[in-house]
Motif scaffolding. Structure first.
Motif, mmCIF file in Angstrom:
data_model
loop_
_atom_site.group_PDB
_atom_site.id
_atom_site.type_symbol
_atom_site.label_atom_id
_atom_site.label_comp_id
_atom_site.label_asym_id
_atom_site.label_seq_id
_atom_site.Cartn_x
_atom_site.Cartn_y
_atom_site.Cartn_z
ATOM 1 N N THR A 5 5.575 0.747 9.074
ATOM 2 C CA THR A 5 4.386 0.381 8.612
ATOM 3 C C THR A 5 3.667 1.407 7.628
ATOM 4 O O THR A 5 4.178 2.895 7.945
ATOM 5 N N PRO A 6 2.701 1.467 6.751
ATOM 6 C CA PRO A 6 2.205 2.557 6.159
ATOM 7 C C PRO A 6 1.680 3.495 7.214
ATOM 8 O O PRO A 6 1.922 4.723 6.859
ATOM 9 N N ASN B 95 4.663 -3.649 -1.994
ATOM 10 C CA ASN B 95 3.975 -3.186 -2.972
ATOM 11 C C ASN B 95 2.420 -3.045 -2.293
ATOM 12 O O ASN B 95 1.729 -1.970 -2.411
ATOM 13 N N ASP B 96 2.101 -4.107 -1.616
ATOM 14 C CA ASP B 96 0.601 -3.702 -0.710
ATOM 15 C C ASP B 96 0.815 -2.654 0.067
ATOM 16 O O ASP B 96 -0.299 -2.046 0.415
ATOM 17 N N ASP B 97 2.020 -2.309 0.884
ATOM 18 C CA ASP B 97 1.955 -1.293 1.724
ATOM 19 C C ASP B 97 1.753 0.021 0.739
ATOM 20 O O ASP B 97 1.222 1.007 1.489
ATOM 21 N N THR C 17 -1.764 0.500 0.579
ATOM 22 C CA THR C 17 -2.469 1.189 1.651
ATOM 23 C C THR C 17 -2.066 2.463 1.957
ATOM 24 O O THR C 17 -2.925 3.178 2.488
ATOM 25 N N TYR C 18 -0.907 2.827 1.726
ATOM 26 C CA TYR C 18 -0.522 4.117 2.082
ATOM 27 C C TYR C 18 -1.397 5.158 1.098
ATOM 28 O O TYR C 18 -2.056 6.038 1.628
ATOM 29 N N TYR C 19 -1.557 4.901 -0.246
ATOM 30 C CA TYR C 19 -2.276 5.678 -1.097
ATOM 31 C C TYR C 19 -3.860 5.776 -0.476
ATOM 32 O O TYR C 19 -4.435 6.847 -0.664
ATOM 33 N N ARG C 20 -4.299 4.619 -0.493
ATOM 34 C CA ARG C 20 -5.793 4.452 0.105
ATOM 35 C C ARG C 20 -6.204 5.274 1.347
ATOM 36 O O ARG C 20 -7.008 5.976 1.500
#
Length: 406
Positions: A101-102, A145-147, A150-153
């Motif tokens: 997971t992120p 790509n959504d992960d 999320t990781y960056y945010r």
């Protein structure tokens, strides 16, 4: 169909099959031999497609003190592959298998930062990050790509995520030779009048001037062996030649630096100057005081499609500051501002000291690597037991990046 595509793509990430390419040299100037001289670099950014997008993220995370932002077409979160080609294929491109997971990858990043193998992730806070994924992209799943978003945010980056385009798996440019929904060589698409490159640069830089209609800069072709640890690019799946587009104003005045990393099946030895010619970065470079550095990967055993190493085909240290390809690209970046190429110092203890830790901790610190649930000492490949947080082992570094049991 998507499983078949993933198998054809192996683990990388751009392209499902090589097709014929009619090369164009209409826009980019002919390369001229040269070196990466010292320029007045005011900021350094990184961008890439697919395997180059994964690599761009690795560089931004591991060297967050150096890179100030990233633009990524179709890739996943930091070290999604976990040094495993099957994970890369079936969890980080397709999603048939469970992936980290992120939140788990964020903790992994913190652990590595604490060990000194990547820069502190606090550096990512406030960094501009631009992400792109097309609805016709069946190579890297949208959820992956959504992960990345999320990781960056979660680390506080300022993320803009373009996921409304009908693009296939490709870099998207107003002058791309392929149709919008295509996933085929040279993996540069055109989606009507949209200009994702302008959108990306505008977010990274704050504003962007209109692109030049003709180019007035020069394309420098340089020998990558100067920057690769050990001096042999082929040994780390990199090509002999790399390229840098240098606008005239940058030869004497301050400029930003954009490192742009191609995807699989997109390296110079296969498609020539396709990305440099049709990616639409040089046109903005001319009018926005920006040098574009185009490092080049190539093929080797385990990497038949010329991908950047984002799953460990060349080195288990691929996502760390000490990763051979990572070191090479950063050496190029440093050379652009006049610094001499260096090898990152080891962040471990002295060669005589034993380190006792869980096998999971050994891998996150770069002292060991995991394959099929088992742990092996970096360098010596000695078996250390199960890869988890409960099994511990004691190892020491007998020479740089070479670990043995105590």
């Amino acid at each position: 169909m998507r499983l078949r595509n993933a198998l054809l793509a192996l683990a990388a990430a751009t392209g499902l099959a090589a097709t014929g390419l009619s090369m164009s040299t209409a826009a980019v100037p002919a390369p001229q031999p040269g070196t990466l001289g010292g320029y007045d670099i005011t900021g350094t950014y990184v961008s890439g497609l697919s395997s180059g997008g994964f690599m761009a993220n690795q560089l931004h995370v591991a060297y967050s003190g150096l890179f100030q932002g990233a633009g990524i077409f179709s890739a996943g979160a930091y070290d999604c592959a976990q040094n495993n080609v099957n994970t890369a294929l079936y969890a980080c491109m397709d999603t048939y298998q469970q992936r980290k997971t992120p939140a788990e990858l964020e903790q992994l990043t913190r652990n590595r930062a604490a060990a000194g193998t990547v820069d502190p992730p606090q550096n990512l806070s406030g960094d501009p990050v631009w992400l792109f994924h097309g609805s016709a992209d069946d190579t890297v799943d949208r959820a992956v790509n959504d992960d990345l978003a999320t990781y960056y945010r979660d680390f506080g980056a300022r993320v803009v995520y373009n996921n409304t385009s009908a693009a296939g798996h490709a870099w998207v440019s107003p002058i791309g030779p392929n149709s919008c929904g295509a996933t085929s060589s040279p993996y540069v698409n055109r989606c009507g009048t949209t200009d994702p490159v302008k959108e990306m640069l505008g977010h990274l830089f704050g504003q962007v001037n209109a692109a030049a209609s003709t180019l007035s800069g020069k394309l420098v072709q340089f020998d990558q062996s100067t920057y690769v640890p050990g001096g042999n690019p082929a040994s780390v799946s990199m090509g002999r030649e790399g390229f840098a587009y240098v606008p005239r104003p940058c030869e004497s005045g301050p400029c930003k630096l954009m490192v742009t990393l191609h995807g699989c099946y997109q390296y110079y030895g296969l498609v020539g100057n396709a990305l440099m010619d049709k990616g639409y970065l040089n046109e903005y470079a001319d009018t926005n005081n920006m040098i574009v550095l185009y490092p080049q990967a190539t093929t080797m055993t385990g990497n038949p499609r010329g991908c950047w190493d984002w799953w460990g085909y060349q080195s288990a240290q691929y996502p760390l500051k000490s990763g051979p390809q990572m070191t090479a690209v950063v050496n190029m970046v440093k050379a652009m501002s006049g610094a001499r190429p260096t090898t990152p110092p080891t962040t471990t203890t002295s060669t005589s000291d034993c380190v006792t830790a869980s096998n999971y901790a050994h891998t996150t610190a770069g002292r060991a690597y995991a394959v099929a649930g088992q742990t092996y000492a970096m360098g010596s490949n000695q078996a250390l037991g199960l890869w988890n947080t409960f099994t511990s082992s004691s190892i020491r570094q007998s020479s740089p990046n070479y670990w043995v049991k105590c």
